[in-house]
Design an enzyme around this catalytic site. Structure first.
Site, short mmCIF file in Angstrom:
data_model
loop_
_atom_site.label_atom_id
_atom_site.label_comp_id
_atom_site.label_asym_id
_atom_site.label_seq_id
_atom_site.Cartn_x
_atom_site.Cartn_y
_atom_site.Cartn_z
N ASN A 72 -6.71 -17.91 -13.72
CA ASN A 72 -6.57 -18.65 -14.98
C ASN A 72 -5.99 -17.68 -16.02
O ASN A 72 -5.70 -16.52 -15.72
CB ASN A 72 -7.90 -19.29 -15.40
CG ASN A 72 -8.97 -18.28 -15.79
OD1 ASN A 72 -8.70 -17.09 -15.96
ND2 ASN A 72 -10.19 -18.75 -15.94
N ALA B 172 -15.77 -26.43 -14.06
CA ALA B 172 -15.28 -26.73 -12.70
C ALA B 172 -13.84 -27.25 -12.67
O ALA B 172 -13.36 -27.66 -11.61
CB ALA B 172 -16.20 -27.69 -11.95
N ALA B 173 -13.11 -27.21 -13.79
CA ALA B 173 -11.70 -27.64 -13.77
C ALA B 173 -10.90 -26.75 -12.82
O ALA B 173 -10.15 -27.24 -11.97
CB ALA B 173 -11.10 -27.57 -15.17
N GLY B 174 -11.10 -25.44 -12.95
CA GLY B 174 -10.38 -24.51 -12.08
C GLY B 174 -10.79 -24.67 -10.62
O GLY B 174 -9.93 -24.63 -9.72
N ASP B 175 -12.08 -24.87 -10.37
CA ASP B 175 -12.56 -25.04 -8.98
C ASP B 175 -11.97 -26.31 -8.36
O ASP B 175 -11.59 -26.33 -7.19
CB ASP B 175 -14.09 -25.11 -8.95
CG ASP B 175 -14.73 -23.81 -9.44
OD1 ASP B 175 -14.09 -22.75 -9.30
OD2 ASP B 175 -15.86 -23.87 -9.96
N ALA C 228 -19.44 -22.59 -3.96
CA ALA C 228 -19.91 -23.93 -3.59
C ALA C 228 -19.07 -25.02 -4.27
O ALA C 228 -18.71 -26.01 -3.64
CB ALA C 228 -21.39 -24.08 -3.95
N ASN C 229 -18.74 -24.82 -5.54
CA ASN C 229 -17.92 -25.83 -6.24
C ASN C 229 -16.57 -26.01 -5.54
O ASN C 229 -16.09 -27.13 -5.39
CB ASN C 229 -17.66 -25.42 -7.69
CG ASN C 229 -18.91 -25.52 -8.55
OD1 ASN C 229 -19.88 -26.18 -8.18
ND2 ASN C 229 -18.89 -24.86 -9.70
N GLY D 55 -22.17 -22.23 -8.58
CA GLY D 55 -21.46 -21.09 -7.99
C GLY D 55 -20.02 -21.52 -7.74
O GLY D 55 -19.77 -22.65 -7.29
N LYS D 56 -19.09 -20.63 -8.05
CA LYS D 56 -17.68 -20.99 -7.85
C LYS D 56 -17.39 -21.31 -6.39
O LYS D 56 -16.60 -22.20 -6.08
CB LYS D 56 -16.78 -19.84 -8.30
CG LYS D 56 -16.80 -19.60 -9.80
CD LYS D 56 -15.90 -18.44 -10.16
CE LYS D 56 -16.32 -17.78 -11.46
NZ LYS D 56 -16.21 -18.65 -12.62
N ASP E 157 -28.35 -23.51 -10.30
CA ASP E 157 -28.30 -23.33 -11.74
C ASP E 157 -29.51 -24.00 -12.37
O ASP E 157 -29.68 -25.22 -12.27
CB ASP E 157 -27.01 -23.96 -12.31
CG ASP E 157 -25.77 -23.18 -11.88
OD1 ASP E 157 -25.93 -22.02 -11.42
OD2 ASP E 157 -24.67 -23.72 -11.99
N LEU F 178 -3.29 -22.85 -16.71
CA LEU F 178 -3.18 -22.57 -18.15
C LEU F 178 -3.93 -23.62 -18.98
O LEU F 178 -3.46 -24.06 -20.03
CB LEU F 178 -1.69 -22.55 -18.54
CG LEU F 178 -0.78 -21.63 -17.70
CD1 LEU F 178 0.68 -21.93 -17.94
CD2 LEU F 178 -1.08 -20.17 -18.00
N SER G 125 -18.68 -33.75 -11.23
CA SER G 125 -17.49 -34.19 -11.98
C SER G 125 -16.21 -34.10 -11.15
O SER G 125 -15.14 -34.49 -11.60
CB SER G 125 -17.34 -33.35 -13.26
OG SER G 125 -16.99 -32.02 -12.93
P1 ADP Z 1 -10.59 -22.52 -15.42
O1 ADP Z 1 -11.54 -23.66 -15.36
O2 ADP Z 1 -10.65 -21.65 -14.21
O3 ADP Z 1 -10.61 -21.74 -16.71
P2 ADP Z 1 -8.23 -23.90 -16.42
O4 ADP Z 1 -8.93 -24.02 -17.72
O5 ADP Z 1 -6.90 -23.24 -16.43
O6 ADP Z 1 -9.12 -23.17 -15.32
O7 ADP Z 1 -8.09 -25.37 -15.83
C1 ADP Z 1 -7.60 -25.62 -14.52
C2 ADP Z 1 -6.68 -26.83 -14.54
O8 ADP Z 1 -7.43 -27.97 -15.01
C3 ADP Z 1 -5.49 -26.73 -15.51
O9 ADP Z 1 -4.38 -26.11 -14.87
C4 ADP Z 1 -5.20 -28.20 -15.83
O10 ADP Z 1 -4.39 -28.79 -14.84
C5 ADP Z 1 -6.61 -28.82 -15.78
N1 ADP Z 1 -7.17 -28.90 -17.15
C6 ADP Z 1 -7.98 -28.02 -17.77
N2 ADP Z 1 -8.27 -28.41 -19.03
C7 ADP Z 1 -7.61 -29.58 -19.22
C8 ADP Z 1 -7.49 -30.52 -20.32
N3 ADP Z 1 -8.12 -30.32 -21.49
N4 ADP Z 1 -6.72 -31.63 -20.12
C9 ADP Z 1 -6.10 -31.86 -18.93
N5 ADP Z 1 -6.17 -31.02 -17.88
C10 ADP Z 1 -6.91 -29.90 -18.00
#
Ligand code: ADP
Length: 294
Positions: free
Chosen positions: A178, A239-242, A40-41, A37-38, A11, A211, A281
């Site tokens: 997601n 990268a929360a989802g990853d 690698a993450n 990249g999803k 990136d 969610l 992160s």
């Molecule tokens: P993506 O990154 O693929 O869009 P999400 O946004 O659903 O995926 O986030 C994945 C997970 O990360 C969620 O199920 C939750 O457990 C955590 N998460 C995301 N955003 C937050 C937040 N603002 N506070 C706490 N946990 C979060």
């Protein structure tokens, strides 16, 4: 082991006052080149969660630094192919208002070959997993071969291609989506009706639906779980989802049940959103254990 067939991107991040306009040439305030990249993450998240992860992908043969970085984070890179095609990359313009504008070049991520996949699956044994996102080629081929070899398939169809996803669902043991991906698949723009419609539309399928700050739900025809997210001060949800996927699959592979795996993965992704960036992160196992003990 888990074989993650996924993208590896570089990136290129430029911080700018505003997006470059047609005909304009502009110097950027700063530049960073980051591993992304999803695929690698998710490999990095799996490795940090303690899983035995082998990344399957392709990069340009000049790119040894990428291999070194993945190895240093605990990812087995022995199955990454070196090709003559440029490594996948994203050119990201990031403004002061934190808006971004991205050019994506798939490059080597779409240079996987059937021979490479066959070779990978000849090494896998029953009980192993194959993980895929939607940033590489040969998705359906890989899943079919995995099923033939009795290897379980986890699929995170991101970015969503509803047509492809519906076509391959019969090969999938665990689907991870997601909110946006789930709504695209069901074809509605309302998340509550999507959650209700999903198990009816796909009664046989095991589905993890993340969610955002609301948490996660899971259903598989018998079990229906709902787990709340941890309450944290989020600064960057990249990268929360990853992170969630890496920690959840790692826990499942260690024999934890779905509820335990989801809880641990929610903790990991809650830590992730309190930090800036993608791979850096993602927390370590120990950080997640400490967080859960609080
Ligand atoms: P993506 O990154 O693929 O869009 P999400 O946004 O659903 O995926 O986030 C994945 C997970 O990360 C969620 O199920 C939750 O457990 C955590 N998460 C995301 N955003 C937050 C937040 N603002 N506070 C706490 N946990 C979060």
């Amino acid at each position: 082991a888990i074989y993650n067939v996924g993208s590896i991107n570089l990136d290129h991040l430029y911080r700018l006052d505003h997006f470059v306009r047609p005909g304009e040439t502009m110097a950027s305030d700063s530049y960073q080149c980051l591993l992304g990249g999803k695929g690698a993450n998710q490999s990095v998240a799996l490795a940090k969660a303690g899983a035995d992860v082998k990344h399957v992908g392709a990069i340009h043969h000049s790119e040894q630094a990428v291999i070194d970085q993945l190895e240093s984070l605990g990812v087995d890179t022995g199955l990454i192919k070196r090709v003559d095609v440029p490594t996948g990359h994203a050119i990201i313009q990031l403004t002061k208002e934190a808006e971004n504008s991205i050019i994506l070049y798939q490059g080597a991520n779409h240079a996987l070959t059937e021979e490479q996949i066959d070779n990978v699956l000849s090494k896998a044994s029953e009980g192993d997993w194959v993980l895929l996102q939607n940033e590489t080629n040969l998705i359906e081929y890989t899943m079919r071969k995995a099923q033939e070899n009795k290897v379980k398939v986890a699929f995170n169809p991101a970015p969503m291609d509803a047509e492809l996803t519906k076509k391959v669902l019969g090969f999938v043991d665990l689907l991870i989506v997601n909110e946006v991906e789930a709504m695209d698949l069901i074809g509605t723009s309302d998340i509550d009706s999507t959650i209700e419609a999903f198990p009816k539309a796909y009664p046989e399928l095991a589905v993890l639906m993340t969610l955002g700050k609301a948490g996660v739900c899971y259903f598989d025809g018998e079990e229906h779980l709902s787990v709340k997210a941890f309450s944290v001060d989020a600064v960057d949800t990249t990268a929360a989802g990853d992170t969630f996927i890496g920690f959840c699959l790692s826990s499942l592979m260690k024999g934890e049940d779905m509820k335990q795996a989801i809880t641990r993965a929610c903790a990991a992704s809650a830590i992730c959103v309190t930090r800036l960036g993608a791979a850096p992160s993602i927390p370590t196992q120990d950080e997640v254990t400490t967080f859960l003990a609080k």
